[in-house]
Write a protein that holds these residues in place. Structure first.
Motif, PDB file in Angstrom:
ATOM      1  N   UNK A   1      67.607  58.803  84.465  1.00 45.42           N
ATOM      2  CA  UNK A   1      68.284  57.544  84.157  1.00 45.42           C
ATOM      3  C   UNK A   1      68.848  57.645  82.741  1.00 45.42           C
ATOM      4  N   UNK A   2      69.736  56.719  82.380  1.00 50.39           N
ATOM      5  CA  UNK A   2      70.289  56.700  81.024  1.00 50.39           C
ATOM      6  C   UNK A   2      69.281  56.042  80.095  1.00 50.39           C
ATOM      7  N   UNK A   3      68.545  56.850  79.364  1.00 51.94           N
ATOM      8  CA  UNK A   3      67.519  56.325  78.460  1.00 51.94           C
ATOM      9  C   UNK A   3      68.142  55.848  77.153  1.00 51.94           C
ATOM     10  N   UNK A   4      67.694  54.678  76.719  1.00 52.08           N
ATOM     11  CA  UNK A   4      68.062  54.149  75.418  1.00 52.08           C
ATOM     12  C   UNK A   4      66.776  53.761  74.721  1.00 52.08           C
ATOM     13  N   UNK A   5      66.589  54.295  73.527  1.00 53.14           N
ATOM     14  CA  UNK A   5      65.398  53.923  72.771  1.00 53.14           C
ATOM     15  C   UNK A   5      65.739  53.829  71.301  1.00 53.14           C
ATOM     16  N   UNK A   6      64.875  53.116  70.601  1.00 54.19           N
ATOM     17  CA  UNK A   6      65.089  52.856  69.183  1.00 54.19           C
ATOM     18  C   UNK A   6      63.824  53.266  68.447  1.00 54.19           C
ATOM     19  N   UNK A   7      63.979  54.108  67.441  1.00 53.77           N
ATOM     20  CA  UNK A   7      62.852  54.671  66.700  1.00 53.77           C
ATOM     21  C   UNK A   7      62.697  53.915  65.381  1.00 53.77           C
ATOM     22  N   UNK A   8      61.490  53.425  65.137  1.00 57.87           N
ATOM     23  CA  UNK A   8      61.201  52.727  63.887  1.00 57.87           C
ATOM     24  C   UNK A   8      59.938  53.311  63.271  1.00 57.87           C
ATOM     25  N   UNK A   9      59.942  53.405  61.942  1.00 52.03           N
ATOM     26  CA  UNK A   9      58.782  53.923  61.213  1.00 52.03           C
ATOM     27  C   UNK A   9      57.697  52.849  61.131  1.00 52.03           C
ATOM     28  N   UNK A  10      56.509  53.273  60.765  1.00 55.99           N
ATOM     29  CA  UNK A  10      55.408  52.329  60.590  1.00 55.99           C
ATOM     30  C   UNK A  10      55.799  51.244  59.582  1.00 55.99           C
ATOM     31  N   UNK A  11      56.447  51.629  58.517  1.00 59.08           N
ATOM     32  CA  UNK A  11      56.880  50.676  57.487  1.00 59.08           C
ATOM     33  C   UNK A  11      57.870  49.654  58.058  1.00 59.08           C
ATOM     34  N   UNK A  12      58.805  50.119  58.875  1.00 56.39           N
ATOM     35  CA  UNK A  12      59.779  49.209  59.485  1.00 56.39           C
ATOM     36  C   UNK A  12      59.099  48.247  60.459  1.00 56.39           C
ATOM     37  N   UNK A  13      58.113  48.743  61.190  1.00 56.07           N
ATOM     38  CA  UNK A  13      57.381  47.895  62.136  1.00 56.07           C
ATOM     39  C   UNK A  13      56.617  46.814  61.379  1.00 56.07           C
ATOM     40  N   UNK A  14      56.009  47.199  60.281  1.00 54.53           N
ATOM     41  CA  UNK A  14      55.302  46.226  59.447  1.00 54.53           C
ATOM     42  C   UNK A  14      56.273  45.175  58.914  1.00 54.53           C
ATOM     43  N   UNK A  15      57.479  45.600  58.568  1.00 56.79           N
ATOM     44  CA  UNK A  15      58.509  44.677  58.099  1.00 56.79           C
ATOM     45  C   UNK A  15      58.874  43.666  59.190  1.00 56.79           C
ATOM     46  N   UNK A  16      59.006  44.125  60.437  1.00 59.29           N
ATOM     47  CA  UNK A  16      59.291  43.205  61.551  1.00 59.29           C
ATOM     48  C   UNK A  16      58.199  42.135  61.629  1.00 59.29           C
ATOM     49  N   UNK A  17      56.955  42.566  61.563  1.00 61.67           N
ATOM     50  CA  UNK A  17      55.812  41.668  61.707  1.00 61.67           C
ATOM     51  C   UNK A  17      55.736  40.674  60.544  1.00 61.67           C
ATOM     52  N   UNK A  18      55.829  41.175  59.325  1.00 61.48           N
ATOM     53  CA  UNK A  18      55.640  40.331  58.140  1.00 61.48           C
ATOM     54  C   UNK A  18      56.831  39.420  57.841  1.00 61.48           C
ATOM     55  N   UNK A  19      58.007  39.761  58.331  1.00 59.09           N
ATOM     56  CA  UNK A  19      59.212  38.981  58.014  1.00 59.09           C
ATOM     57  C   UNK A  19      59.480  37.843  58.993  1.00 59.09           C
ATOM     58  N   UNK A  20      58.632  37.683  59.988  1.00 60.00           N
ATOM     59  CA  UNK A  20      58.829  36.626  60.974  1.00 60.00           C
ATOM     60  C   UNK A  20      58.969  35.270  60.279  1.00 60.00           C
ATOM     61  N   UNK A  21      60.115  34.608  60.417  1.00 58.37           N
ATOM     62  CA  UNK A  21      60.343  33.343  59.706  1.00 58.37           C
ATOM     63  C   UNK A  21      59.766  32.109  60.406  1.00 58.37           C
ATOM     64  N   UNK A  22      59.242  32.285  61.613  1.00 56.70           N
ATOM     65  CA  UNK A  22      58.789  31.139  62.395  1.00 56.70           C
ATOM     66  C   UNK A  22      57.271  30.990  62.359  1.00 56.70           C
TER      67      UNK A  22
END
Length: 180
Positions: A68-89
């Motif tokens: 199948x046509x695979x699409x994936x996005x690679x994020x570092x541990x630091x970027x993942x932590x940024x996603x979690x900590x930056x949640x504005x809600x």
């Protein structure tokens, strides 16, 4: 370096795969310390390469193995932590918060789409630290006007989304695996 690959369109609309088999594909492609988190295509691994190189290698391996046509996005541990900590809600039992992982500048494309969409009560979107967050009442996410963007074929190589709680689970799994 620790990374997480966020696979697009896994275990939806006929693209079914077992995470143990996905992990084997990652190992065969040279990744180390490979583990999955949830069945929605979140694969934690270690590698000594750049994210752009890993994306190319892993999309090719996944496409060939699963046909199948695979699409994936690679994020570092630091970027993942940024996603979690930056949640504005604020946490609310009646609402979901989704974060969109994708190509550079996808957050602005998503905000433009969100601003043009009709909205329901308590629906909101914000960009924080170049991350797009969408808050929506719990229920049929894909039935909301903006939710329909998730299934657009012309956007499938641009982003994927995860519930904000997924990032917490990924960070806990990374921490657990680092102690081994």
């Amino acid at each position: 370096m620790k990374y997480c690959a966020f696979l697009r369109g896994v275990n939806v609309k006929g693209t079914n795969m077992k995470m143990a088999e996905v992990c084997e594909v990652f190992k065969d492609a040279g990744m180390e310390d490979v583990v999955s988190v949830l069945a929605s295509g979140n694969i934690i691994f270690s590698a000594n390469r750049k994210a752009e190189d890993l994306k190319f290698i892993l999309e090719k391996a996944m496409s060939e193995h699963f046909n199948y046509d695979a699409f994936l996005f690679i994020k570092s541990e630091e970027e993942i932590e940024n996603f979690w900590k930056s949640n504005p809600f604020n946490k609310n039992e009646n609402l979901h918060v989704y974060t969109f992982i994708g190509n550079n500048n996808v957050e602005n494309v998503l905000m433009k789409e969100f601003e043009a969409a009709s909205k329901t009560d308590n629906e909101d979107a914000k960009i924080v630290n170049e991350n797009f967050y969408w808050q929506i009442p719990k229920g049929n996410t894909l039935d909301f006007t903006f939710g329909k963007i998730l299934g657009r074929k012309n956007m499938k190589d641009q982003f994927t989304s995860r519930n904000i709680n997924t990032f917490e689970k990924i960070l806990k799994k990374i921490a657990t695996n680092s102690q081994i």
